[in-house]
Scaffold this motif. Structure first.
Motif, PDB file in Angstrom:
ATOM      1  N   ARG A  58      33.040  51.849  41.980  1.00 43.27           N
ATOM      2  CA  ARG A  58      34.188  52.800  42.376  1.00 43.27           C
ATOM      3  C   ARG A  58      33.692  54.351  41.916  1.00 43.27           C
ATOM      4  NH1 ARG A  58      39.159  50.961  44.280  1.00 43.27           N
ATOM      5  NH2 ARG A  58      40.292  52.677  44.154  1.00 43.27           N
ATOM      6  N   ARG A  88      44.043  58.442  39.184  1.00 41.45           N
ATOM      7  CA  ARG A  88      44.483  57.212  38.581  1.00 41.45           C
ATOM      8  C   ARG A  88      43.687  57.078  37.370  1.00 41.45           C
ATOM      9  NH1 ARG A  88      43.318  54.425  43.330  1.00 41.45           N
ATOM     10  NH2 ARG A  88      45.230  54.555  44.281  1.00 41.45           N
ATOM     11  N   HIS A 118      32.826  45.254  41.662  1.00 44.10           N
ATOM     12  CA  HIS A 118      33.757  46.462  42.333  1.00 44.10           C
ATOM     13  C   HIS A 118      33.068  47.817  42.164  1.00 44.10           C
ATOM     14  CE1 HIS A 118      37.332  48.033  44.197  1.00 44.10           C
ATOM     15  NE2 HIS A 118      37.166  49.091  43.360  1.00 44.10           N
ATOM     16  N   PHE A 164      46.426  52.026  36.434  1.00 43.89           N
ATOM     17  CA  PHE A 164      45.758  50.494  36.827  1.00 43.89           C
ATOM     18  C   PHE A 164      45.176  49.786  35.880  1.00 43.89           C
ATOM     19  CE2 PHE A 164      45.732  48.234  40.834  1.00 43.89           C
ATOM     20  CZ  PHE A 164      44.472  47.631  40.732  1.00 43.89           C
ATOM     21  N   TYR A 165      45.389  48.496  35.724  1.00 43.52           N
ATOM     22  CA  TYR A 165      44.951  47.825  34.660  1.00 43.52           C
ATOM     23  C   TYR A 165      44.119  46.720  35.431  1.00 43.52           C
ATOM     24  CZ  TYR A 165      49.050  49.576  31.935  1.00 43.52           C
ATOM     25  OH  TYR A 165      50.129  50.311  31.255  1.00 43.52           O
ATOM     26  N   VAL A 166      42.769  46.562  34.688  1.00 36.94           N
ATOM     27  CA  VAL A 166      41.910  45.564  35.264  1.00 36.94           C
ATOM     28  C   VAL A 166      41.321  44.987  34.058  1.00 36.94           C
ATOM     29  CG1 VAL A 166      41.726  46.560  37.500  1.00 36.94           C
ATOM     30  CG2 VAL A 166      40.047  47.102  35.533  1.00 36.94           C
ATOM     31  N   HIS A 167      40.913  43.527  34.217  1.00 31.90           N
ATOM     32  CA  HIS A 167      40.184  42.959  33.270  1.00 31.90           C
ATOM     33  C   HIS A 167      38.659  42.517  33.815  1.00 31.90           C
ATOM     34  CE1 HIS A 167      43.719  41.799  30.419  1.00 31.90           C
ATOM     35  NE2 HIS A 167      44.342  42.288  31.494  1.00 31.90           N
ATOM     36  N   VAL A 168      37.878  42.955  33.428  1.00 38.82           N
ATOM     37  CA  VAL A 168      36.591  42.399  33.695  1.00 38.82           C
ATOM     38  C   VAL A 168      35.493  41.975  32.488  1.00 38.82           C
ATOM     39  CG1 VAL A 168      36.425  43.967  35.823  1.00 38.82           C
ATOM     40  CG2 VAL A 168      35.633  44.798  33.578  1.00 38.82           C
ATOM     41  N   ARG A 199      43.021  51.487  33.108  1.00 46.25           N
ATOM     42  CA  ARG A 199      43.115  51.008  31.798  1.00 46.25           C
ATOM     43  C   ARG A 199      42.607  49.525  32.006  1.00 46.25           C
ATOM     44  NH1 ARG A 199      48.962  52.952  29.903  1.00 46.25           N
ATOM     45  NH2 ARG A 199      48.277  51.811  28.111  1.00 46.25           N
ATOM     46  N   ARG A 221      32.309  39.331  36.261  1.00 55.02           N
ATOM     47  CA  ARG A 221      32.967  40.171  36.911  1.00 55.02           C
ATOM     48  C   ARG A 221      32.562  41.675  36.410  1.00 55.02           C
ATOM     49  NH1 ARG A 221      39.368  38.865  36.115  1.00 55.02           N
ATOM     50  NH2 ARG A 221      38.864  38.581  33.966  1.00 55.02           N
TER      51      ARG A 221
END
Lengths: 187, 1011
Positions: free
Chosen positions: B241, B274, B239, B167-171, B277, B195
């Protein structure tokens, strides 16, 4: 032509967290040119304005997606692509350009579902910032190990394109990511 | 014996039971237990055996730093070894077994290693290589191999059935750690509009503040934590987690986090793990600190635990380590454990404090509870074989003369706390030694830096060396302010006030007692998993392994699955002392990701089975599949090698395909070959630079075979160029060259000739391209109908034309790679399948035969045509291959021209292309060398040629080969000797003789393709 022409996966579907569908024959024309000089020709042929960086602009006859500083992709009906190439050649007479029908070189998929879930599914396979992607932008990226591009037709419908040779890989990738049980709850 | 208490246990639900098995025995626990707390609750004291000496091992810690409680989890295809019981959430039906013993955990034959421990010190393994020489391979190695490893490797015939994904995220900000420091940082960053992604490796928020009795704004920490989590959950830009560990920090703000999605509640179809990334602007590392063991003799016996772990089990799980627990410490913090034990109604016979005095608030509270505090005291030894039954006390200042025995079931030890600096260090952050605290902390002046040279990790709380609760939140607030400032944002600050009793200074105690002799030092454990003792580190230093990195490898200290979390600092302190150097001079070993082990499944993600890699398939793939194709990988493409009929061998299929094609007609899927459009006013000029040939003179409607060399002069690709019109060329490349040559073209156009007016487009996949090959080819195509004139006059050899073939839009190239009458027909890819079917139907009366890559290879070799990758290897130039005719003499320049003028390139001794025919008709071995007289300076036999392609030719009924030979073209008719390899069935014959001939074995005048 319809009896002898088929798309990469012939409209195959899969469902899960979102609904996935291969979109059959789609028209695509690659145009390489000085984009500002070619803007009026493109407008004449497609009805669409020349898009800014990474934008997609819509016209009556076709949409135009920015691919690079000297390349756009024209999205149209499959049957119209040759005609668009010919009309561009006419409108760009005397201007250095390259316009070529590449409708069959790619596969196109649609994904539809709830907005956040849709972005979650796509975020499993692209390193592009899905949170920042909104309708009107075409994002060239990779889909795990294959090259591709993504854009949002709306908050609840996405399009994915990839080269025809990896259509099966990309479809399977999307289907696996959308499989029930894999909700992420992020976007 | 450890046991479950009647009440207590913040994290467990006593109203429900969970059933599990350990070594086949059935036990029960509660939801919220870890496997470790449940095993302790059931009195399971021994949970495994150590690696080298097979000593019984008990639970030492309560978290991911646990070195001993490693178990096999799951059975069959889901079996996984080396799982930490302390981080395994208990679920109904969990099946675990202990590791590294035979026949059983309780009675292990491996214990004999402990008896001969004197002969198995650190480095013994390396010494088995030395003497006696022969023993290593036949005596030591098989035995060591048998006993190596901890857990049982999964059975190779099983495939992991679980689902994994990425799973790709940008923060803007990753907060690693959900304790009070991490929560405070997240609150302030969230309120500032950043973020934020907050990752906590356990299932719970708040860290150890509730266990340690911290108060925040006058109330129990738990209240503040709950409120903080609520506020964070409500923020859209934050978020949270849980069950997600930040595993590694990499360049440019790239962070990996490992989410254990369903390990705690396994379910088919739900991903097990999971891998996140993450691309982030800043990282707050709030991952706390890790308590150090104390090095005293017998500190590895079951029942000896970290002091903080003892109170974790008491408070979080309602589990007592034993009725009587001795606390041994060099600091005030461990007194919390003694106080917690007394409050739970259990016994602390005494607190053993190595310091001369202990008068802080916590020691005072302990005394007030009636716990004896013995200062200046140390543990001389631990009694008990399968576990603690008593400890022996002595003076810390002395060498260990026993002053008294104290009966107990558990020992809670604390050597102080080390800030967890791993995430800071992964990407280059440096440390500084804090003398007062006796720990390494992040050096704020030398952070890991990003692409702009800015620090991108900030440590917060205990991770930053702020060990006292009162400092933690303040420190976190300052840290997040710093991080957000770098992002161009501002935090409001105003953190709450955390309070806890003051603590007096600790006294560094790296050995207990300080003057212990060798016998005691050989029983002071540093690394519980790999069995490394104080005496081992001292031995390494004496044997010259003075660098901490050498000492680590020589002793294996810190090389076990716990990555040295409990042994690192204690070990290097011993090393420093042995070398008489200050600790900061010795330094630490390199911290490498992952922080704790992550599964291979998470790293692979979804990439397995059908989506292991993106196989490239032509539009005709299904037809080839149905026709029984044997597939060959060509890069990521799959191409048919041949099409064996049922019962037919591959060799027979290839021969049949060749014969059918040369005598009638064959069909080849050539779709994978590159097709690149080159267009513009400067296209001709550009083509002349790229190819050795003069391409600008090619007329519209015609084709020319061209060679492409690298700037260094080496032949790198070949293919037929078609002139489509005045401004437009269509270049064909090899399959493997398509993307590479397109990139090569764009490289030169963008970087060197950027003012030339040329556009390129890679249109390889737009068309299906099919070779219709053989004497009947024209007939078959003509029978389709349409509007094209395919006669010899209208479409001569090396011309092209377009029009309709039947209903299909076709471009037909009259080019031949086989030497037969040959048409390569391109149709839009969407029409490809139907076109193939139409050709098969039209060709049926002529026995039309699909052929694969091997028939293709043999036929071109029969004609002496070169193949890129066979006749070329990156060192071959066109002149080596007799292709002078393709090199224009009229051009001033082309890529490779100047390079080909260098002395090495014009050397007449360069081997040249010839054909080779064995005297006995057999097939020469691939890559075989032709031997020459004498030996070279390396004692190797001299050579004078090598085989580049070799096949059986059914057309000629014999083996044929092409090769590069010294002065080859001048030595026609000479016989050479080629060396056989050991794998050759006739290798005993050593060499095979072959005659030098023309490489054009078949139809040398080229009549067959020119009809």
């Amino acid at each position: 032509m319809s009896e002898i022409a088929v798309s990469a996966l012939n409209g195959e579907e899969a469902s899960g967290l979102v609904t996935l569908r291969e979109m059959g024959l789609q028209g695509m024309v690659t145009l390489r040119a000085d984009l500002s000089k070619a803007a009026s020709a493109v407008k004449k042929v497609t009805g669409a304005a020349m898009p800014d960086r990474r934008a997609i602009s819509a016209g009556k006859a076709a949409s135009v997606a920015w691919m690079s500083p000297d390349e756009v992709m024209i999205l149209c009906d499959h049957a119209r692509a040759d005609a668009i190439v010919a009309e561009l050649a006419e409108a760009l007479t005397g201007q250095h350009h390259l316009a070529v029908n590449v409708s069959d070189a790619r596969a196109m998929f649609s994904l539809s579902g709830e907005a956040g879930v849709l972005k979650d599914v796509l975020a499993k396979i692209t390193p592009a910032d899905m949170a920042a992607l909104g309708p009107g932008e075409m994002r060239r990226t990779r889909l795990q190990q294959a090259a591709g591009a993504i854009w949002l037709e709306s908050e609840t419908e996405a399009r994915v394109i990839c080269f025809r040779s990896v259509a099966r890989y990309v479809f399977d990738l999307l289907a696996i990511s959308a499989r029930d049980g894999g909700a992420v709850g992020y976007h | 014996m450890s046991t479950r208490l009647a009440d207590g246990g913040r994290l467990i639900d006593r109203t429900r039971k969970v059933e599990f098995t350990f070594n086949g025995k059935r036990f029960s626990g509660h939801p919220g237990d870890t496997l470790a707390s449940a095993l302790m609750a059931n009195g399971q004291r021994i949970v495994g055996r150590s690696f080298k000496y097979h000593r019984p091992r008990g639970i030492v810690a309560s978290g991911a730093e646990e070195p001993n409680a490693l178990v096999n989890l799951g059975q069959g295809a889901r079996h996984e070894p080396n799982q930490r019981a302390t981080t395994t959430e208990l679920f109904d039906g969990l099946a675990a077994s202990s590791q590294n013993h035979w026949p059983s955990l309780e009675w292990d034959i491996g214990e004999v290693n402990a008896a001969i421990a004197r002969f198995l010190p650190a480095g013994f393994y390396y010494k088995t290589f030395i003497h006696p020489r022969a023993f290593w391979k036949h005596v030591f190695e098989p035995f060591i191999r048998q006993s190596a490893g901890l857990g049982k490797a999964p059975d190779p015939k099983h495939t992991d059935p679980d689902r994994y994904e990425q799973f790709y995220v940008h923060v803007d900000l990753v907060v690693a750690g959900g304790g009070i420091a991490g929560l405070q940082a997240a609150l302030e960053a969230g309120r500032a509009g950043a973020r934020v992604l907050v990752c906590e490796q356990t299932a719970h928020w708040g860290g150890r503040a509730p266990v340690d009795g911290v108060e925040i704004d006058g109330k129990p920490a738990g209240d503040w934590i709950a409120a903080a989590v609520s506020e964070l959950e409500a923020m859209e830009n934050v978020h949270l987690r849980p069950r997600t560990m930040v595993a590694g920090v990499y360049d440019h703000g790239y962070v990996l986090a490992y989410e254990r999605v369903s390990d705690h509640a396994p379910q088919d179809g739900v991903p097990r793990h999971r891998l996140w990334r993450i691309r982030t602007g800043q990282v707050i590392s709030a991952i706390g600190a890790i308590e150090r063991p104390l090095s005293f003799a017998g500190n590895d016996k079951p029942g000896v635990m970290l002091a903080s772990a003892v109170r974790d089990y008491l408070v979080e799980y309602g589990v007592s380590p034993g009725d009587r627990t001795v606390v041994v410490t060099n600091n005030d913090d461990a007194y919390r454990t003694a106080i917690a034990i007394r409050r739970a109604g259990l016994d602390v016979p005494c607190i053993v404090d190595a310091r001369p005095t202990a008068d802080g608030p916590l020691p005072q509270e302990a005394r007030a509870l009636g716990i004896p505090v013995k200062t200046g005291t140390a543990i001389a030894g631990v009694k008990g074989i399968r576990g603690v039954v008593a400890v022996q006390l002595c003076k810390q200042a002395g060498e260990g003369a026993v002053t008294e025995d104290v009966i107990c079931e558990a020992v809670a030890m604390s050597g102080g706390w080390s800030p967890a600096v791993h995430l800071w260090s992964h990407c280059g952050g440096k440390l500084t030694w804090d003398e007062a605290g006796a720990f390494f902390r992040p050096d704020p002046d030398r952070p890991p830096t990003n692409q702009s040279g800015e620090g991108f990790v900030v440590c917060a709380g205990a991770s930053d060396g702020a060990l006292h609760a009162g400092e933690v939140i303040k420190n976190a607030s300052a840290a997040v302010s710093k991080a957000l400032t770098t992002l161009g944002k501002k935090t409001a600050g105003n953190p709450p006030k955390a309070t806890a009793p003051d603590e007096a200074a600790l006294a560094p105690v790296w050995m207990m007692p300080q003057g212990a002799g060798i016998k005691k030092r050989a029983k002071m454990w540093l690394d519980f998993q790999n069995d490394v003792k104080v005496s081992d580190v001292q031995l390494a230093a004496r044997e010259g392994y003075e660098s901490v990195e050498h000492t680590k490898r020589y002793t294996t200290l810190g090389m076990a699955t716990d990555q040295g979390k409990l042994s690192n600092i204690n070990g290097l302190a011993i090393l420093a002392d042995t070398l008489n150097a200050p600790i900061p001079q010795v330094g630490t070993t390199t911290f490498r990701p992952p922080f704790t082990p992550i599964s291979m499944g998470a790293i692979a993600g979804e990439a397995r089975g059908e989506v292991f890699q993106p196989l490239r398939r032509t539009p005709l793939h299904a037809r080839h599949e149905d026709a029984g194709a044997e597939w060959e990988p060509v890069g990521q493409w799959r191409r048919p090698y041949c099409f064996p009929k049922p019962g037919e061998s591959k060799r027979d299929a290839v021969n049949r395909e060749i014969t059918a094609t040369r005598s009638s007609v064959g069909l080849l899927d050539a779709s994978t070959l590159g097709k690149i459009l080159v267009k513009g006013p400067d296209a001709g000029r550009f083509m002349d630079m790229l190819y050795t040939n003069m391409m600008s003179t090619l007329k519209p409607g015609r084709c020319r075979y061209g060679l492409m060399c690298s700037e260094n002069g080496f032949l790198m690709d070949d293919g037929v160029v078609a002139r489509l019109d005045e401004d437009t060329f269509l270049c064909h490349t090899t399959t493997g060259g398509a993307d590479r040559i397109h990139a090569h073209m764009e490289d030169w156009l963008q970087c060197e000739w950027w003012d030339w007016q040329v556009y390129t487009a890679n249109v390889t996949e737009q068309w299906v391209q099919i070779g219709v090959v053989g004497p009947k080819a024209r007939e078959v195509l003509a029978s389709l109908g349409g509007d094209m004139d395919l006669s010899k006059d209208a479409l001569p050899f090396m011309a092209w034309a377009e029009g309709k073939l039947g209903a299909f839009d076709a471009r037909v190239f009259r080019i031949s790679f086989s030497g037969e009458l040959s048409f390569e027909v391109a149709v839009p890819a969407s029409q490809g399948l139907a076109f193939w079917d139409a050709l098969m139907a039209a060709g049926e009366p002529h026995g039309i035969t699909p052929y694969g890559t091997e028939a293709l290879h043999v036929m071109r070799a029969e004609k002496g045509f070169i193949m890129i990758g066979d006749e070329t290897d990156g060192t071959v130039i066109p002149q080596d291959l007799g292709l002078h005719w393709a090199i224009s003499k009229k051009k001033d320049d082309y890529l490779g021209k100047r390079a080909q003028e260098r002395p090495h390139m014009t050397d007449p001794e360069r081997w040249q292309l010839v054909g080779l025919e064995t005297l006995d008709g057999s097939v020469l071995p691939d890559g075989a060398y032709a031997i020459a007289e004498g030996e070279n300076a390396n004692g190797q036999r001299n050579t004078q040629g090598r085989v580049t392609s070799t096949y059986f030719s059914p057309t000629l009924g014999r083996g044929i080969a092409m090769g590069l030979v010294l002065h080859g073209p001048d030595r026609m008719g000479e016989v050479l000797e080629f060396a056989r390899t050991a794998r050759d069935p006739d290798s005993n014959l050593r060499t095979v003789e072959a005659r030098i001939v023309s490489p054009v074995f078949y139809d040398p005048d080229g009549e067959k393709q020119n009809v």
